[in-house]
Design an enzyme around this catalytic site. Structure first.
Site, PDB file in Angstrom:
ATOM      1  N   GLU A   1       0.801  -1.234   0.000  1.00  0.00           N
ATOM      2  CA  GLU A   1       0.000   0.000   0.000  1.00  0.00           C
ATOM      3  C   GLU A   1       0.832   1.282   0.000  1.00  0.00           C
ATOM      4  O   GLU A   1       0.794   2.060   0.974  1.00  0.00           O
ATOM      5  CB  GLU A   1      -0.970  -0.007   1.183  1.00  0.00           C
ATOM      6  CG  GLU A   1      -1.998  -1.120   1.091  1.00  0.00           C
ATOM      7  CD  GLU A   1      -3.093  -1.032   2.136  1.00  0.00           C
ATOM      8  OE1 GLU A   1      -2.926  -0.279   3.127  1.00  0.00           O
ATOM      9  OE2 GLU A   1      -4.127  -1.706   1.968  1.00  0.00           O
TER      10      GLU A   1
ATOM     11  N   GLU B   1      -5.569  -8.064  -0.519  1.00  0.00           N
ATOM     12  CA  GLU B   1      -6.380  -7.823   0.679  1.00  0.00           C
ATOM     13  C   GLU B   1      -7.814  -7.527   0.265  1.00  0.00           C
ATOM     14  O   GLU B   1      -8.060  -6.758  -0.669  1.00  0.00           O
ATOM     15  CB  GLU B   1      -5.857  -6.636   1.491  1.00  0.00           C
ATOM     16  CG  GLU B   1      -4.524  -6.846   2.169  1.00  0.00           C
ATOM     17  CD  GLU B   1      -4.120  -5.652   3.040  1.00  0.00           C
ATOM     18  OE1 GLU B   1      -5.013  -4.829   3.384  1.00  0.00           O
ATOM     19  OE2 GLU B   1      -2.923  -5.532   3.356  1.00  0.00           O
TER      20      GLU B   1
END
Length: 331
Positions: free
Chosen positions: A153, A270
């Site tokens: 991320e 995710e």
């Protein structure tokens, strides 16, 4: 000319074989789960979860194909050159990788929560690359079932200027390639690996790359009541609604189209919903997302095993069966 054309054919065939290999690597990842809140905490156990050997058995027996292993190396790597990672922590990660591979589980080993890098890429670049240099050297003899993910991320300054990530990514990849020339490596876009920023991602010309995105749409549902979000979405949002489903499909279609246009496999590293959502809605959301991902040929890893999003209830010492069946439908 004849020899030149023959050479082009050989190169073309080799490139096609490499492309097929990475597509197969992504297919074999299949269904996975994150061991979140353990090794990416400041110290293992600080966020309530320590890995146990039996957890690897539980994941294998449930039918998952791989584990994503989030690791925050910055808590264990020296601030000054050569930025050595503490041997006892490396040994703990060695143990986790061994537990997974001995059971036939693939492993995605990542670099999680590198907050100084997100805040100041230029100042932290040397330590970031030094960490990957050490990891690549240490794990170069691991089987191809162990994959590297360069950065979880990217955000912060990378969001402000995606060119910063596009400039750093090939440096990190080159560092890995010095000792792992063909290992599958996972990379994703800025803005927390958001699908909407895939078009801001510039990939190096490397055939062994899998592209990752994360999926938490609609955020107002998946993160309702989340204590770390300010302001937190209010509790009470339910799923499904026809509008939510339509928007979610559109977003996933964008990821699929990008992958097809760029000839890259997609891995959803995710997706999950926080435990403050009502259980029936969580199950419905999870089943919907899992189905939509698989329709598009994406591999995936649910967030996560046994904490706030967990599919496993550690207090009751059992899977949350409806949630598990939303991920691994009974045959």
């Amino acid at each position: 000319m004849k020899f030149f054309m023959a050479g082009l054919i050989v190169v073309g065939a080799l490139n096609m074989a490499l492309a097929q290999n990475i597509l197969e690597q992504n297919r074999l990842l299949g269904r996975g789960i994150n061991f979140g809140n353990a090794l990416e905490a400041p110290s293992e156990g600080a966020w309530g979860l320590r890995l146990e050997e039996r957890y690897f058995d539980l994941v294998k027996q449930a039918g998952f194909n791989h584990l994503r292993l989030p690791v925050s190396w910055t808590h264990h790597a020296a601030g000054s050159p050569p930025h050595a990672i503490r041997p006892e922590f490396l040994a703990r990660v060695d143990w986790a990788i061994a537990q997974a591979t001995q059971r036939g589980l693939r492993v995605v080993l990542n670099l999680h929560h590198h907050d100084p890098l997100n805040a100041n890429p230029a100042a932290e670049e040397a330590r970031y690359l030094a960490i990957w240099r050490q990891l690549a050297e240490r794990y170069k003899s691991q089987p191809a079932t162990v994959l590297f993910e360069l950065l979880n991320e990217p955000h912060g300054k990378f969001n402000d200027d995606p060119a910063l990530w596009n400039a750093l990514l090939p440096k990190a990849l080159a560092t890995v390639r010095q000792t792992n020339p063909t290992r599958a490596v996972i990379v994703g876009p800025v803005w927390w690996n958001n699908v909407t920023h895939l078009d801001r991602l510039t990939l190096p010309a490397d055939p062994n790359l899998i592209v990752t995105v994360h999926f938490y749409d609609p955020f107002e549902f998946t993160h309702q009541g989340a204590e770390w979000v300010n302001p937190a979405p209010p509790v009470g949002r339910r799923f499904p609604s026809a509008d939510d489903q339509a928007r979610m499909r559109q977003t996933l279609d964008k990821a699929q189209q990008w992958g097809q246009q760029n000839n890259r496999p997609i891995y959803v590293g995710e997706f999950g919903s926080y435990s403050k959502a009502d259980p029936a809605s969580r199950v419905a959301w999870t089943a919907f997302v899992r189905s939509e991902l698989e329709k598009r040929g994406f591999s995936w890893a649910y967030w996560e095993f046994g904490a706030g999003f967990g599919a496993y209830d550690r207090l009751m010492d059992e899977w949350r069966k409806p949630l598990l069946e939303a991920l691994i439908p009974p045959r």
